[in-house]
Design a protein around this motif. Structure first.
Motif, short mmCIF file in Angstrom:
data_model
loop_
_atom_site.label_atom_id
_atom_site.label_comp_id
_atom_site.label_asym_id
_atom_site.label_seq_id
_atom_site.Cartn_x
_atom_site.Cartn_y
_atom_site.Cartn_z
N ASP A 121 6.18 -1.59 5.01
CA ASP A 121 5.29 -2.33 4.12
C ASP A 121 3.92 -2.51 4.79
O ASP A 121 3.81 -3.22 5.79
CB ASP A 121 5.88 -3.71 3.79
CG ASP A 121 7.13 -3.61 2.94
OD1 ASP A 121 7.29 -2.59 2.23
OD2 ASP A 121 7.95 -4.54 2.99
N ASP A 122 2.91 -1.86 4.23
CA ASP A 122 1.54 -1.94 4.76
C ASP A 122 1.47 -1.64 6.25
O ASP A 122 0.69 -2.24 6.99
CB ASP A 122 0.93 -3.32 4.47
CG ASP A 122 0.73 -3.56 2.98
OD1 ASP A 122 0.48 -2.58 2.26
OD2 ASP A 122 0.81 -4.72 2.55
N MET B 243 0.85 -1.18 0.00
CA MET B 243 0.00 0.00 0.00
C MET B 243 0.89 1.24 0.00
O MET B 243 1.92 1.26 0.66
CB MET B 243 -0.89 -0.05 1.24
CG MET B 243 -2.03 0.87 1.22
SD MET B 243 -3.17 0.44 2.58
CE MET B 243 -4.26 1.78 2.44
N LYS B 244 0.49 2.25 -0.70
CA LYS B 244 1.31 3.46 -0.83
C LYS B 244 1.28 4.31 0.45
O LYS B 244 0.25 4.40 1.12
CB LYS B 244 0.83 4.29 -2.01
CG LYS B 244 1.02 3.58 -3.32
CD LYS B 244 0.67 4.46 -4.48
CE LYS B 244 0.88 3.65 -5.74
NZ LYS B 244 1.11 4.46 -6.89
N GLU B 245 2.43 4.92 0.74
CA GLU B 245 2.56 5.76 1.94
C GLU B 245 1.50 6.85 1.98
O GLU B 245 0.90 7.10 3.03
CB GLU B 245 3.94 6.43 1.97
CG GLU B 245 5.02 5.57 2.52
CD GLU B 245 6.35 6.32 2.65
OE1 GLU B 245 6.35 7.57 2.78
OE2 GLU B 245 7.38 5.64 2.63
N LYS B 246 1.26 7.49 0.85
CA LYS B 246 0.30 8.60 0.80
C LYS B 246 -1.09 8.16 1.25
O LYS B 246 -1.76 8.86 2.01
CB LYS B 246 0.27 9.17 -0.62
CG LYS B 246 -0.45 10.47 -0.76
CD LYS B 246 -0.27 11.01 -2.18
CE LYS B 246 -0.91 12.36 -2.31
NZ LYS B 246 -0.70 12.96 -3.62
N LEU B 247 -1.52 6.98 0.80
CA LEU B 247 -2.84 6.47 1.17
C LEU B 247 -2.87 6.07 2.65
O LEU B 247 -3.83 6.38 3.37
CB LEU B 247 -3.22 5.29 0.29
CG LEU B 247 -4.59 4.65 0.58
CD1 LEU B 247 -5.71 5.68 0.50
CD2 LEU B 247 -4.84 3.50 -0.39
#
Length: 127
Positions: free
Chosen positions: A78-79, A1-5
């Motif tokens: 990571d996530d 999952m992306k850091e921004k999200l």
């Protein structure tokens, strides 16, 4: 999952926490969420599932007049998001053999959010 999200989701969760918005806190919680409160090496609270988590977060709404969770430092993996938090809250009630109504409570702790399927699957509060 992306850091921004992950940042957006955790920031929204904390904003909802500070506003006593239980539904906002639950917005991005996975149905199979696991919540743990850890003091030292001991797990003092462990809850499984969104319903049990909702029941737990409903309780402090009546405990505090005001509360604020503020991120001091944030790390991404990571996530996973690790937040070092400064918490302060003003009690709305007397605690038996403890602090009294209107007393200020201050804590510093770490909250680790883990993600699955775009939602928070695990929350660990570590004191």
């Amino acid at each position: 999952m992306k850091e921004k999200l992950m940042k957006r989701i955790t920031d929204q969760y904390i904003k909802s926490f500070n506003e006593f918005d239980v539904e906002g806190m639950l917005k991005n919680i996975h149905r199979d969420v696991v919540f743990k409160n850890i003091a030292g090496e001991e797990v003092t609270v462990e809850l499984n599932g969104k319903i049990a988590f909702k029941n737990q977060i409903d309780q402090p709404v009546e405990l505090f007049e005001k509360r604020e969770m503020k991120i001091i430092e944030q790390k991404f993996g990571d996530d996973m998001v690790e937040n070092h938090v400064d918490f302060k809250g003003v009690l709305a009630v007397d605690i038996p053999d403890g602090p009294k109504k209107h007393d200020l409570i201050r804590l510093q702790y770490t909250t680790i959010f883990k993600f699955k399927e775009g939602k928070i699957i695990s929350i660990e509060d570590i004191n």
